[in-house]
Design an enzyme around this catalytic site. Sequence first.
Site, PDB file in Angstrom:
ATOM      1  N   SER A  56      34.596  36.367  44.778  1.00 46.12           N
ATOM      2  CA  SER A  56      34.131  35.923  46.099  1.00 46.12           C
ATOM      3  C   SER A  56      33.128  36.871  46.736  1.00 46.12           C
ATOM      4  CB  SER A  56      35.333  35.737  47.029  1.00 46.12           C
ATOM      5  OG  SER A  56      36.066  36.946  47.166  1.00 46.12           O
ATOM      6  N   ASP A  71      40.126  42.216  48.174  1.00 41.67           N
ATOM      7  CA  ASP A  71      39.913  42.610  46.783  1.00 41.67           C
ATOM      8  C   ASP A  71      38.467  42.428  46.364  1.00 41.67           C
ATOM      9  OD1 ASP A  71      39.745  39.911  44.946  1.00 41.67           O
ATOM     10  OD2 ASP A  71      40.996  39.611  46.706  1.00 41.67           O
ATOM     11  N   ASP A  73      36.229  42.045  42.671  1.00 42.27           N
ATOM     12  CA  ASP A  73      36.327  41.799  41.230  1.00 42.27           C
ATOM     13  C   ASP A  73      35.067  42.329  40.557  1.00 42.27           C
ATOM     14  OD1 ASP A  73      38.835  40.225  41.188  1.00 42.27           O
ATOM     15  OD2 ASP A  73      37.678  38.825  42.390  1.00 42.27           O
ATOM     16  N   ASN A 108      48.052  41.603  33.755  1.00 42.27           N
ATOM     17  CA  ASN A 108      47.826  40.750  32.593  1.00 42.27           C
ATOM     18  C   ASN A 108      46.349  40.559  32.290  1.00 42.27           C
ATOM     19  OD1 ASN A 108      49.662  39.742  30.795  1.00 42.27           O
ATOM     20  ND2 ASN A 108      49.851  37.740  31.740  1.00 42.27           N
ATOM     21  N   ASP A 122      39.705  44.865  41.207  1.00 44.88           N
ATOM     22  CA  ASP A 122      40.233  44.305  39.963  1.00 44.88           C
ATOM     23  C   ASP A 122      39.163  44.375  38.886  1.00 44.88           C
ATOM     24  OD1 ASP A 122      42.743  43.753  40.910  1.00 44.88           O
ATOM     25  OD2 ASP A 122      42.296  41.681  41.457  1.00 44.88           O
TER      26      ASP A 122
END
Length: 330
Positions: A56, A71, A73, A108, A122
């Site tokens: 985003s 967050d 990315d 994961n 992340d």
Amino acid sequence: MADLSKTFIEFNDIIYLTNDKKTDLRKSRAVIREDIVKYFNEKRDKHTVKFKGQGSLSMNTCILPLSGEYDVDDGVYIFGKEEDKPTVATAHSWICDALNGKKIIDKNTCIRVICDNEYHVDLPIYYKTDKKENEFFWDDKDVPELAHKSKGWIESDPYEFKKWFEGKAKDKPQLKRIVRYLKAWSDNKSHLNLPSGMVFTILAANNYVVKDRDDEALLETLKAIQQNIDDTRFILASYVCKRPTVDKRENLLAKYSADTRKKNFLDELNGFIESGKKALELKSKKDACAKWQKHLGERRFPCSNVVEDDETLAKAFSHQDVLRYDNKSA
């Protein structure tokens, strides 16, 4: 009909990340990148590494969540020969080693770096072969492979998703605001575990209805989404949200299909629409604002700033069936 277009624009400004905040995020991201590059230069003679922002922040649809922790990315692309491709576990361990000393969580699908409890970065990890390594590597026809700890190496192309969305949103700043409103709605209803920001981005882009006013555009877009996915209310609807890029077969609503979770989502969607309909019918701006605020949140949707003009207020009081300042019904 109450016109709350200015209130929605003000709400967008409240939930929108400021340029200063984005600059801080990019500075933190740059430090993390430097650590990873240093590790690969010193420890990995068969591999190189590059980066590409995703999510985003890169699409300019991010919001400041109620929790205060947002967050970022940032895709980590490892380049090497096919025969030198590491296992997923090894690829994750390389990035963890590179960030030794930082607070990290090995998830994961990514390595999460916690930064000052205000935000986290992340780091999904991808592998690309050395066929075409240059600064525009993401435009290569070869689809990158994501290091997924439970599924192994799987095809994934977030840059293609960004290009798809930017194509949909070209010259349509209202669409990006609609996506932010939907994310804010989901954030306000976090206890219900509504679908992810990606799902709402796709649903908004595929069902966007252009209107001069944001309150009208949001309502019409919500109605179009409902007519397409709410198979409990519309015969021709299908509870499906397909990813527009790899893997195009994946239904992103599948993990929100358990009876309770699906019912919660579709019921909340219907309630949002019914409130929006009533808001547009009301003459009082404050009454209308309360309808929207029920779904978008008392803490942030700025009803306290709504100003009623005397003529509109008098007309609202002249109708006995109008209940003022009631945000408890739909």
